[in-house]
Design a protein around this motif. Structure first.
Motif, PDB file in Angstrom:
ATOM      1  N   LEU A   1      -7.857  12.848   9.241  1.00 32.94           N
ATOM      2  CA  LEU A   1      -7.968  11.541   8.576  1.00 32.94           C
ATOM      3  C   LEU A   1      -6.738  11.274   7.707  1.00 32.94           C
ATOM      4  O   LEU A   1      -6.229  10.147   7.661  1.00 32.94           O
ATOM      5  CB  LEU A   1      -9.245  11.481   7.726  1.00 32.94           C
ATOM      6  N   ARG A   2      -6.258  12.321   7.048  1.00 35.14           N
ATOM      7  CA  ARG A   2      -5.028  12.188   6.248  1.00 35.14           C
ATOM      8  C   ARG A   2      -3.874  11.709   7.140  1.00 35.14           C
ATOM      9  O   ARG A   2      -3.168  10.760   6.803  1.00 35.14           O
ATOM     10  CB  ARG A   2      -4.680  13.559   5.643  1.00 35.14           C
ATOM     11  N   ASP A   3      -3.724  12.346   8.301  1.00 31.36           N
ATOM     12  CA  ASP A   3      -2.608  11.962   9.176  1.00 31.36           C
ATOM     13  C   ASP A   3      -2.785  10.530   9.677  1.00 31.36           C
ATOM     14  O   ASP A   3      -1.818   9.780   9.795  1.00 31.36           O
ATOM     15  CB  ASP A   3      -2.490  12.947  10.345  1.00 31.36           C
ATOM     16  N   ALA A   4      -4.028  10.158   9.929  1.00 33.32           N
ATOM     17  CA  ALA A   4      -4.294   8.777  10.375  1.00 33.32           C
ATOM     18  C   ALA A   4      -3.928   7.785   9.271  1.00 33.32           C
ATOM     19  O   ALA A   4      -3.375   6.713   9.528  1.00 33.32           O
ATOM     20  CB  ALA A   4      -5.766   8.628  10.760  1.00 33.32           C
ATOM     21  N   MET A   5      -4.216   8.167   8.022  1.00 36.20           N
ATOM     22  CA  MET A   5      -3.845   7.288   6.897  1.00 36.20           C
ATOM     23  C   MET A   5      -2.330   7.126   6.847  1.00 36.20           C
ATOM     24  O   MET A   5      -1.827   5.998   6.807  1.00 36.20           O
ATOM     25  CB  MET A   5      -4.352   7.875   5.569  1.00 36.20           C
ATOM     26  N   PHE A   6      -1.615   8.228   6.870  1.00 36.68           N
ATOM     27  CA  PHE A   6      -0.146   8.152   6.776  1.00 36.68           C
ATOM     28  C   PHE A   6       0.447   7.391   7.966  1.00 36.68           C
ATOM     29  O   PHE A   6       1.503   6.782   7.840  1.00 36.68           O
ATOM     30  CB  PHE A   6       0.466   9.558   6.699  1.00 36.68           C
ATOM     31  N   ARG A   7      -0.240   7.454   9.129  1.00 35.78           N
ATOM     32  CA  ARG A   7       0.271   6.742  10.321  1.00 35.78           C
ATOM     33  C   ARG A   7      -0.006   5.250  10.267  1.00 35.78           C
ATOM     34  O   ARG A   7       0.450   4.493  11.100  1.00 35.78           O
ATOM     35  CB  ARG A   7      -0.395   7.294  11.584  1.00 35.78           C
ATOM     36  N   GLY A   8      -0.818   4.812   9.341  1.00 34.25           N
ATOM     37  CA  GLY A   8      -1.106   3.389   9.227  1.00 34.25           C
ATOM     38  C   GLY A   8      -2.302   2.939  10.058  1.00 34.25           C
ATOM     39  O   GLY A   8      -2.464   1.748  10.322  1.00 34.25           O
ATOM     40  N   GLU A   9      -3.151   3.884  10.436  1.00 34.60           N
ATOM     41  CA  GLU A   9      -4.362   3.488  11.167  1.00 34.60           C
ATOM     42  C   GLU A   9      -5.347   2.820  10.209  1.00 34.60           C
ATOM     43  O   GLU A   9      -5.310   3.049   9.005  1.00 34.60           O
ATOM     44  CB  GLU A   9      -5.003   4.716  11.820  1.00 34.60           C
ATOM     45  N   ARG A  10      -6.244   2.027  10.791  1.00 38.75           N
ATOM     46  CA  ARG A  10      -7.170   1.246   9.952  1.00 38.75           C
ATOM     47  C   ARG A  10      -8.345   2.123   9.510  1.00 38.75           C
ATOM     48  O   ARG A  10      -9.473   1.944   9.967  1.00 38.75           O
ATOM     49  CB  ARG A  10      -7.635   0.019  10.728  1.00 38.75           C
ATOM     50  N   ILE A  11      -8.045   3.037   8.591  1.00 32.61           N
ATOM     51  CA  ILE A  11      -9.109   3.965   8.188  1.00 32.61           C
ATOM     52  C   ILE A  11     -10.055   3.354   7.161  1.00 32.61           C
ATOM     53  O   ILE A  11     -11.092   3.928   6.860  1.00 32.61           O
ATOM     54  CB  ILE A  11      -8.534   5.303   7.668  1.00 32.61           C
TER      55      ILE A  11
ATOM     56  N   LEU B   1      -2.242   2.156   3.104  1.00 29.24           N
ATOM     57  CA  LEU B   1      -0.854   2.627   3.130  1.00 29.24           C
ATOM     58  C   LEU B   1      -0.159   2.585   1.778  1.00 29.24           C
ATOM     59  O   LEU B   1       1.033   2.264   1.711  1.00 29.24           O
ATOM     60  CB  LEU B   1      -0.054   1.807   4.149  1.00 29.24           C
ATOM     61  N   HIS B   2      -0.892   2.931   0.708  1.00 31.88           N
ATOM     62  CA  HIS B   2      -0.163   2.999  -0.565  1.00 31.88           C
ATOM     63  C   HIS B   2       0.993   3.992  -0.466  1.00 31.88           C
ATOM     64  O   HIS B   2       1.962   3.881  -1.199  1.00 31.88           O
ATOM     65  CB  HIS B   2      -1.101   3.336  -1.729  1.00 31.88           C
ATOM     66  N   THR B   3       0.881   4.954   0.451  1.00 27.04           N
ATOM     67  CA  THR B   3       1.984   5.919   0.586  1.00 27.04           C
ATOM     68  C   THR B   3       3.264   5.245   1.092  1.00 27.04           C
ATOM     69  O   THR B   3       4.365   5.721   0.821  1.00 27.04           O
ATOM     70  CB  THR B   3       1.580   7.062   1.529  1.00 27.04           C
ATOM     71  N   ALA B   4       3.124   4.114   1.809  1.00 28.59           N
ATOM     72  CA  ALA B   4       4.328   3.406   2.284  1.00 28.59           C
ATOM     73  C   ALA B   4       5.074   2.752   1.123  1.00 28.59           C
ATOM     74  O   ALA B   4       6.254   2.452   1.232  1.00 28.59           O
ATOM     75  CB  ALA B   4       3.948   2.352   3.326  1.00 28.59           C
ATOM     76  N   LEU B   5       4.370   2.537  -0.005  1.00 29.27           N
ATOM     77  CA  LEU B   5       5.013   1.893  -1.162  1.00 29.27           C
ATOM     78  C   LEU B   5       6.097   2.782  -1.762  1.00 29.27           C
ATOM     79  O   LEU B   5       6.945   2.311  -2.496  1.00 29.27           O
ATOM     80  CB  LEU B   5       3.967   1.575  -2.243  1.00 29.27           C
ATOM     81  N   ARG B   6       6.003   4.069  -1.507  1.00 25.26           N
ATOM     82  CA  ARG B   6       7.019   4.980  -2.045  1.00 25.26           C
ATOM     83  C   ARG B   6       7.786   5.677  -0.936  1.00 25.26           C
ATOM     84  O   ARG B   6       8.416   6.712  -1.152  1.00 25.26           O
ATOM     85  CB  ARG B   6       6.394   5.964  -3.021  1.00 25.26           C
ATOM     86  N   ALA B   7       7.731   5.127   0.259  1.00 28.12           N
ATOM     87  CA  ALA B   7       8.498   5.714   1.360  1.00 28.12           C
ATOM     88  C   ALA B   7       9.980   5.386   1.158  1.00 28.12           C
ATOM     89  O   ALA B   7      10.316   4.325   0.631  1.00 28.12           O
ATOM     90  CB  ALA B   7       8.002   5.138   2.681  1.00 28.12           C
ATOM     91  N   PRO B   8      10.871   6.289   1.576  1.00 26.78           N
ATOM     92  CA  PRO B   8      12.303   5.976   1.422  1.00 26.78           C
ATOM     93  C   PRO B   8      12.703   4.820   2.334  1.00 26.78           C
ATOM     94  O   PRO B   8      12.030   4.522   3.317  1.00 26.78           O
ATOM     95  CB  PRO B   8      12.991   7.279   1.838  1.00 26.78           C
TER      96      PRO B   8
ATOM     97  N   TRP C   1       0.524  -6.392   0.155  1.00 25.96           N
ATOM     98  CA  TRP C   1      -0.137  -6.602   1.436  1.00 25.96           C
ATOM     99  C   TRP C   1      -1.550  -6.045   1.447  1.00 25.96           C
ATOM    100  O   TRP C   1      -1.890  -5.224   0.601  1.00 25.96           O
ATOM    101  CB  TRP C   1       0.733  -5.943   2.524  1.00 25.96           C
ATOM    102  N   ASP C   2      -2.324  -6.484   2.425  1.00 27.86           N
ATOM    103  CA  ASP C   2      -3.745  -6.105   2.407  1.00 27.86           C
ATOM    104  C   ASP C   2      -3.953  -4.604   2.610  1.00 27.86           C
ATOM    105  O   ASP C   2      -5.033  -4.085   2.345  1.00 27.86           O
ATOM    106  CB  ASP C   2      -4.558  -6.929   3.425  1.00 27.86           C
ATOM    107  N   TRP C   3      -2.931  -3.891   3.036  1.00 31.76           N
ATOM    108  CA  TRP C   3      -3.081  -2.435   3.210  1.00 31.76           C
ATOM    109  C   TRP C   3      -2.805  -1.663   1.909  1.00 31.76           C
ATOM    110  O   TRP C   3      -2.727  -0.437   1.912  1.00 31.76           O
ATOM    111  CB  TRP C   3      -2.222  -1.919   4.370  1.00 31.76           C
ATOM    112  N   VAL C   4      -2.670  -2.404   0.799  1.00 33.90           N
ATOM    113  CA  VAL C   4      -2.571  -1.754  -0.521  1.00 33.90           C
ATOM    114  C   VAL C   4      -3.865  -2.056  -1.270  1.00 33.90           C
ATOM    115  O   VAL C   4      -4.137  -3.205  -1.613  1.00 33.90           O
ATOM    116  CB  VAL C   4      -1.387  -2.318  -1.341  1.00 33.90           C
TER     117      VAL C   4
END
Ligand code: F6P
Length: 547
Positions: free
Chosen positions: A77-87, A96-103, A265-268
């Motif tokens: 599930l963690r990997d699905a979250m990081f991949r941007g799946e609709r978890i 995808l709050h993790t994308a907010l701090r992606a380089p 965005w709605d994924w945050v």
């Protein structure tokens, strides 16, 4: 949706229950038998030194908990979250709050679109604006420079920036005043603005949806306050109002120039959003470079969570310890006790993060849960709590696992006697976790010459579990690390419990009813469907109000 076997029917669950039933020695004995425990039960991530040796666990407990995590698919599930799946299944959204701090050069796709470029475009837009406010280049309607920044938002649109502003105060521009208004109680906005000059005040209206009644009401009142000072000249709004939102249409409708809007965005999720545009007030306070340092701190823990092996994975470990207490040892609450005045709002922030995420009683597939889910999270900064509720933790009848968060150095601004006080603060920090874990036996009390009738009262059973989180200093990066640590801890628990940690339907009913009740209070209108108790209370309210 894949069928998730009932959690309590899993052999890994039964193994943990059996392990619990077999009992375990007191922490005193665990340490006595295992001289390496203090060194072994430590996990390091970035600047965080996390010591869990005072937890009520053995190697076997930890192994069984990791087996439960593996069986429940936490890492998948963690990997699905990081991949941007609709978890976020009930809202059909990516998380995808993790994308907010992606380089800048990272690729994170939602429906085939790489979202990282737009994350950085907004960060750059925020940085440009923050610099203009900080330098005085952005002026108010009359040409005066902005001296006051008032964030108007609630929940995730308030708690995150308010907490982080407080946490990072020593890094803030001290020539600017920051206020955070959230409560629909008019007193909040009144107190926040009563000593401010409208010509020098910038309102940041923070709302993901831009429909939240508290925020829109406060923003509307703030606009009236401003317009009153400028004889109703609506042109003033463009210099004194900006918006942070996903809803451009509503922002425009409110009268804020879309050029003054900072998007997300709605994924945050709201409670995962202060590292998005929602952090604009914080960025103005600490500057874009410090803000980016904070994002780097978040990212460091994201990478750790994604890649560290289970035995050394800090968020996994903290999440599983919580499962142990919550599901197997019947703890109802979890205390978070920061020994830093600057973290005075940290636990309140975690309350939303944890309780809005994991306060659920339905599984992801719609079936009811038949096990405990999220704990009540509470706590205030040490040492104040020691003189209030620690008595209950030490000698009460409840099991209260607690996280102690402390720092080796006070912030750089402190000097002289105030700096020296830091060792006293931290002496309390270490003393408390020792007293909680090891207590004081009746023999030890007697040996001090305590009269026999007092011995029981002055005995400390000990065996109270704590995690100690230690870092060198509370920097922007360390704050980012701490928040990401808890975000992912909450994730781990939601994954094991098979609940959707990213929706919040539970707040809806109250909102709908409030809208229905309001006309009864203001106009005395009949509200169909009100229960007898509430009807009587509304009548009493009206009588008192009009007396
Ligand atoms: O409390 C419900 C909630 O939706 C939170 O999840 C959110 O952080 C808060 O209200 C504020 O929402 P918004 O940012 O849309 O105004």
């Amino acid at each position: 949706m894949a069928q998730f076997p009932k959690l309590t029917d899993r052999p890994e669950w039964a193994a943990l229950a059996d392990h619990r039933d077999r009992g375990r020695p007191h922490l005193r004995e665990l340490f006595a038998k295992d001289p390496g425990r203090a060194e072994r039960y430590v996990v390091r991530v970035g600047d965080l030194h996390i010591d869990y040796s005072k937890q009520l666990v053995t190697d076997e407990t930890l192994a069984l908990l990791r087996q439960l995590a593996a069986a429940t698919g936490v890492s998948a599930l963690r990997d699905a979250m990081f991949r941007g799946e609709r978890i976020n299944v009930t809202e059909k959204r990516a998380v995808l709050h993790t994308a907010l701090r992606a380089p800048r050069d990272a690729v994170v796709e939602v429906d085939g679109e790489n979202v990282v470029p737009k994350v950085h475009a907004v960060l750059d837009q925020m940085a440009g604006f923050a610099e203009r406010v900080r330098s005085g280049e952005w002026t108010g309607h009359t040409g005066k420079r902005i001296r006051n920044v008032v964030n108007v938002g609630i929940g995730g649109s308030d708690l995150g920036p308010a907490m982080a502003y407080e946490a990072l105060r020593p890094f803030t521009a001290r020539d600017l005043t920051f206020r955070f208004v959230s409560n629909v109680d008019g007193a909040d906005l009144h107190e926040a603005t009563r000593d401010l000059d409208p010509a020098e005040t910038l309102f940041i209206v923070a709302s993901k949806t831009f429909t939240t009644i508290e925020t829109i009401t406060n923003a509307t009142s703030a606009r009236s306050w401003l317009l009153k000072a400028f004889d109703g000249d609506h042109k003033a709004v463009a210099r004194h109002f900006v918006a942070l939102s996903t809803n451009a249409e509503k922002v425009t409708e409110f009268g804020i120039d879309p050029d003054n809007m900072f998007a997300f965005w709605d994924w945050v999720g709201g409670r995962y959003s202060y590292d998005s545009a929602i952090g604009l007030s914080l960025m103005i306070a600490i500057g874009p470079d410090r803000f980016r340092e904070m994002l780097d701190g978040f990212r460091l823990v994201d990478d750790h969570f994604r890649t560290a092996p289970a035995e050394a994975n800090a968020p996994l470990l903290l999440g599983l310890l919580g499962i142990w207490y919550d599901n197997f040892l019947d703890a109802q609450t979890h205390a978070v006790l920061p020994y830093s005045h600057y973290l005075s709002k940290f636990t309140a922030y975690l309350q939303q993060l944890d309780m809005e995420s994991n306060g659920k009683s339905v599984q992801r597939d719609g079936n009811p849960v038949e096990w405990q889910t999220g704990p009540v999270v509470w706590g205030t900064p040490g040492t104040n709590g020691q003189h209030a509720y620690y008595q209950l933790i030490h000698q009460g009848t409840k099991l209260i696992p607690a996280d102690f968060i402390g720092f080796a150095r006070p912030v750089a601004e402190l000097s002289g006697e105030l700096k020296a006080q830091h060792d006293l603060l931290m002496a309390n920090f270490f003393a408390q976790t020792q007293a909680l874990a090891f207590g004081k036996t009746a023999e030890e009390v007697r040996a001090e010459g305590v009269p026999e009738e007092q011995v029981a009262h002055r005995t400390f059973h000990g065996d109270h579990p704590t995690t100690t989180i230690l870092a060198t200093e509370l920097t922007p990066s360390v704050l980012g690390q701490l928040v990401a640590l808890y975000e992912h801890k909450v994730f781990v628990q939601g994954a094991v419990w098979n609940i959707d940690s990213f929706d919040q339907w539970g707040v809806e009913l109250g909102k709908v009813l409030a809208k229905r009740v309001e006309p009864a209070l203001t106009e005395g209108a009949d509200v169909p469907g009100l229960d007898p108790s509430t009807t009587a209370l509304v009548a009493a309210y009206r009588t008192l109000k009009n007396a």
